[in-house]
Motif scaffolding. Sequence first.
Motif, PDB file in Angstrom:
ATOM      1  N   SER A  80       0.214  -1.030   0.374  1.00 51.01           N
ATOM      2  CA  SER A  80      -0.133   0.024   0.154  1.00 51.01           C
ATOM      3  C   SER A  80       0.738   1.349   0.147  1.00 51.01           C
ATOM      4  CB  SER A  80      -0.826   0.271   1.319  1.00 51.01           C
ATOM      5  OG  SER A  80      -1.942   1.537   1.278  1.00 51.01           O
ATOM      6  N   GLN A 104      -4.561   6.923  -3.025  1.00 53.47           N
ATOM      7  CA  GLN A 104      -4.852   6.098  -2.653  1.00 53.47           C
ATOM      8  C   GLN A 104      -5.036   5.801  -0.751  1.00 53.47           C
ATOM      9  OE1 GLN A 104      -1.831   2.706  -2.707  1.00 53.47           O
ATOM     10  NE2 GLN A 104      -2.544   2.828  -5.244  1.00 53.47           N
ATOM     11  N   GLY A 120      -8.582   0.405   1.737  1.00 50.94           N
ATOM     12  CA  GLY A 120      -8.629   0.721  -0.009  1.00 50.94           C
ATOM     13  C   GLY A 120      -9.308   0.951  -1.193  1.00 50.94           C
ATOM     14  N   VAL A 145      -5.604  -2.314  -1.744  1.00 50.94           N
ATOM     15  CA  VAL A 145      -6.694  -3.647  -1.521  1.00 50.94           C
ATOM     16  C   VAL A 145      -6.228  -4.598  -0.732  1.00 50.94           C
ATOM     17  CG1 VAL A 145      -8.676  -4.995  -2.879  1.00 50.94           C
ATOM     18  CG2 VAL A 145      -7.931  -2.249  -3.533  1.00 50.94           C
ATOM     19  N   GLN A 176      -8.570  -7.924   0.871  1.00 49.74           N
ATOM     20  CA  GLN A 176      -9.851  -8.534   0.752  1.00 49.74           C
ATOM     21  C   GLN A 176      -9.448  -9.823   0.510  1.00 49.74           C
ATOM     22  OE1 GLN A 176     -14.183  -7.553  -0.752  1.00 49.74           O
ATOM     23  NE2 GLN A 176     -12.932  -6.621  -1.391  1.00 49.74           N
ATOM     24  N   GLU A 193     -13.948  -3.963  -5.671  1.00 53.13           N
ATOM     25  CA  GLU A 193     -12.570  -2.912  -5.156  1.00 53.13           C
ATOM     26  C   GLU A 193     -12.400  -1.791  -6.533  1.00 53.13           C
ATOM     27  OE1 GLU A 193     -11.496  -2.341  -2.940  1.00 53.13           O
ATOM     28  OE2 GLU A 193     -11.779  -3.623  -0.927  1.00 53.13           O
TER      29      GLU A 193
END
Length: 604
Positions: free
Chosen positions: A272, A407, A485, A527, A529, A559
């Motif tokens: 990230s 982001q 995310g 993201v 998940q 997403e």
Amino acid sequence: MDSRVSELFGGCCRPVGGGGALRGRGGAGAGGGSKGKKKSGRNRGGKANNPPYLPPEAEDGNIEYKLKLVNPSQYRFEHLVTQMKWRLQEGRGEAVYQIGVEDNGLLVGLSEEEMRASLKTLRRMAEKVGADITILREREVDYDSDVPRKITEVLVRKVPDNQQFLDLRVAVLGNVDSGKSTLLGVLTQGELDNGRGRARLNLFRHLHEIQSGRTSSISFEILGFNSKGEVVNYSDSRTAEEICESSSKMITFIDLAGHHKYLKTTIFGLTSYCPDFAMLVVSANTGIAGTTREHLGLAMALKVPFFIVVSKVDLCSKATVERTVKQLERILKQPGCNKLPLLVNSDDDAVTAAQQFAQSPNITPIFTLSSVSGENLDLLKVFLNILPPLTNSKEQEELMQQLTEFQVDEIYTVPEVGTVVGGTLSSGICREGESLVVGPTDDGKFLQLKVCSIQRNRSACRVLRAGQAATLALGPFDRSLLRKGMVMVSPEMNPTICSVFEAEIVLLFHATTFRKGFQVTVHVGNVRQTAIVEKIHGKDKLRTGEKAVVRFRFIKHPEYLKIGAKLLFREGVTKGIGHVTDLQAITTEENGLEETLGPGRLTF
């Protein structure tokens, strides 16, 4: 080290544990030169031994070779100043000048008097463009002359007019109890540790971290360098704002968790926060243990250039430290890694390591130091001071011309400020007062919001540029509508979101067979998940080491993804990497345009 070292380092570098041969820059693109100027590559002395060479000067990049700069005419001086501006622009505010070197890389050297005159001219050039110069190192060349002749390497640094400081992000990896937080505490606070973890206390964010001594969350620490290359940290500055004002270069350390149960936090930090480099900390007394190999594999899978710090050398005998270094060298040279270790023992090694590391992805510098005694700590500071950015100004400009995309990695509520989000601007420019849309929500919608203020490294900033990390204040925007995310994008972008996507993957490890219906945690950028495997194209099942195109479906909400984005997935001991190849986009037309939900919130 194998025979490739001589090719990579231009035939001038000392291998790990080797002798003191003259070293120079290497790797494709090392060096730089003005347009259309080439000199002959003759051997001036006629001696039988081959003269030492650096790789030929390249047109692009921030490295310039100059034979001499003695009393240039006014016209020549203006040309040299223009050339320096170009080099500084290429290095995003940093340039390296090699004085006494021909454009083809021949190390000629200058006499004492000529070198003094050349450095005087270089200082005048730097003053003209508002830059500072620092002599990195001097070395003698005596292959064809009885008179001592020197080559001088000079760092020229100037903060670009359109930003506060140069910024590099370094993720800190390593096994639990390897000394990561303590090392950062020593670097950023300017005081050595007492051997019982005092230096790391200021880095912890939670009470249980202080009680256990183990990092479980992601924290950020800053280390500044001024235009002369001197360290700026909390030892002489009371606040982060003062450090930012005094620094022309800033290293932001992302302190990640070492314990295996916090692995998802560590992966999130790597995917990230888009670190430029990674620092792998290995304890000298335990060697490669616990999550060290796993963290090394993550850095390689995500193609983050990394260097290694062997800590706690004050606790071990010299033989133990050497054994740990040899263990690291053996792993780095294996076919899976294919790296060339470079042990740093002196300031000269640190300069070489920084330049080679940025030019060639195969080089891995290794430092051995102590946070208690301070042994070799200065070598790491020299390395970080000289370490150049990975992207040049042209790539930065191209990213800035795209539409805004931010982001969302962290969400806070700050008293009297309201909702604040932290993250990285991956493209475009973001200004105070700008209107953006944030999403996707659980039902795939985007909400309108306004950026009230921006902070970088805890100091106010009016404009945010592509590649920079910051926190944005969103005023009274409802925090419950946000989650990690999400992305904040320009309303003109018309962002594509998806619940189903395909990716070309390599299964790094799985105990049995990887089949349809298997659930994994997917990391793509910011993201994170759980997704279910819907289909494996061309195969019924996958085993460790096999490659295939796989269709995934997110199980909770859609997403925002991009084709080509790096992907990493895991479930227990199962791990795999790959990249996104196709999206089954949910368009904004399918969602329809809805009425305003409340003040300042419009959904698509």
